[in-house]
Design a protein around this motif. Structure first.
Motif, mmCIF file in Angstrom:
data_model
loop_
_atom_site.group_PDB
_atom_site.id
_atom_site.type_symbol
_atom_site.label_atom_id
_atom_site.label_comp_id
_atom_site.label_asym_id
_atom_site.label_seq_id
_atom_site.Cartn_x
_atom_site.Cartn_y
_atom_site.Cartn_z
ATOM 1 N N VAL A 1 41.382 28.072 54.051
ATOM 2 C CA VAL A 1 42.095 29.346 53.977
ATOM 3 C C VAL A 1 41.106 30.498 53.877
ATOM 4 O O VAL A 1 39.927 30.307 53.570
ATOM 5 C CB VAL A 1 43.063 29.418 52.762
ATOM 6 N N ARG A 2 41.643 31.685 54.097
ATOM 7 C CA ARG A 2 40.919 32.932 53.845
ATOM 8 C C ARG A 2 41.846 33.790 52.998
ATOM 9 O O ARG A 2 43.035 33.904 53.300
ATOM 10 C CB ARG A 2 40.577 33.623 55.166
ATOM 11 N N VAL A 3 41.327 34.375 51.923
ATOM 12 C CA VAL A 3 42.144 35.200 51.035
ATOM 13 C C VAL A 3 42.238 36.602 51.626
ATOM 14 O O VAL A 3 41.231 37.291 51.790
ATOM 15 C CB VAL A 3 41.552 35.258 49.613
ATOM 16 N N LEU A 4 43.467 36.994 51.957
ATOM 17 C CA LEU A 4 43.680 38.317 52.519
ATOM 18 C C LEU A 4 44.010 39.344 51.438
ATOM 19 O O LEU A 4 43.526 40.469 51.479
ATOM 20 C CB LEU A 4 44.799 38.276 53.569
ATOM 21 N N ASP A 5 44.862 38.955 50.489
ATOM 22 C CA ASP A 5 45.270 39.874 49.435
ATOM 23 C C ASP A 5 45.533 39.071 48.169
ATOM 24 O O ASP A 5 45.845 37.874 48.242
ATOM 25 C CB ASP A 5 46.534 40.634 49.856
ATOM 26 N N PHE A 6 45.406 39.723 47.017
ATOM 27 C CA PHE A 6 45.606 39.066 45.729
ATOM 28 C C PHE A 6 46.066 40.127 44.749
ATOM 29 O O PHE A 6 45.357 41.099 44.496
ATOM 30 C CB PHE A 6 44.280 38.461 45.252
ATOM 31 N N VAL A 7 47.265 39.954 44.214
ATOM 32 C CA VAL A 7 47.864 40.914 43.290
ATOM 33 C C VAL A 7 48.404 40.133 42.095
ATOM 34 O O VAL A 7 48.911 39.021 42.254
ATOM 35 C CB VAL A 7 49.019 41.682 43.971
ATOM 36 N N VAL A 8 48.303 40.714 40.909
ATOM 37 C CA VAL A 8 48.862 40.091 39.714
ATOM 38 C C VAL A 8 50.087 40.886 39.275
ATOM 39 O O VAL A 8 50.027 42.109 39.137
ATOM 40 C CB VAL A 8 47.832 40.033 38.566
ATOM 41 N N LEU A 9 51.202 40.176 39.105
ATOM 42 C CA LEU A 9 52.436 40.774 38.602
ATOM 43 C C LEU A 9 52.658 40.281 37.184
ATOM 44 O O LEU A 9 52.477 39.098 36.908
ATOM 45 C CB LEU A 9 53.634 40.355 39.453
#
Length: 147
Positions: A45-53
């Motif tokens: 995989v390649r990480v495109l976006d990462f957000v914490v809710l």
């Protein structure tokens, strides 16, 4: 999934999966980041976006971008920050329990990109791909073993 949190540079991506990881703490642990880094280093995989809710005890939801310094320490980088759209995040936030947190990770499936590219050379194409959660597959397999 249309990013509205940041402007995106034009680029071509392969199939993408939005993965939601429940977090024990409001900040992703080193183990979570190392697990992602292992998949990246294997070329899966390649990480495109990462957000914490996070959802507070009162039910209020906060959205936090990942700490890029900590991310880089384990060899990770974001290739399309802002790709997880506001609508996606709102829908996911509704499923987070009160007092809970989750990481929303947008992953480009590199193996699927390679497959699609190889198929396209002869005019073939993937027309449907559906993910079946492991819990469902295992339950079905268990039922099949019973018969």
């Amino acid at each position: 999934m249309i990013g509205t949190r940041a402007s995106l540079a034009p680029a071509q991506y392969g199939p993408v999966e939005l993965t939601v990881i429940s977090l024990r703490d409001p900040v992703p642990s080193a183990a979570v980041l190392h697990a992602l880094a292992a998949q990246v280093s294997e070329g899966v995989v390649r990480v495109l976006d990462f957000v914490v809710l996070s959802r507070s005890r009162t039910g209020a939801v906060s959205v936090a971008e990942i700490d890029l310094d900590g991310f880089a320490l384990v060899g990770l980088e974001l290739h399309a920050p802002g790709l997880a759209g506001d609508e996606d995040l709102t829908a996911i936030a509704e499923r987070i329990p009160i007092g809970g947190s989750a990481a929303v990770v947008v992953l480009e499936l590199l193996w699927a990109s390679d497959l699609a590219e190889q198929l396209a050379h002869e005019g073939n194409a993937v027309i449907v791909a559906e993910r079946i959660p492991a819990s469902v597959v295992n339950a079905i397999a268990e039922l099949a073993d019973v018969d």
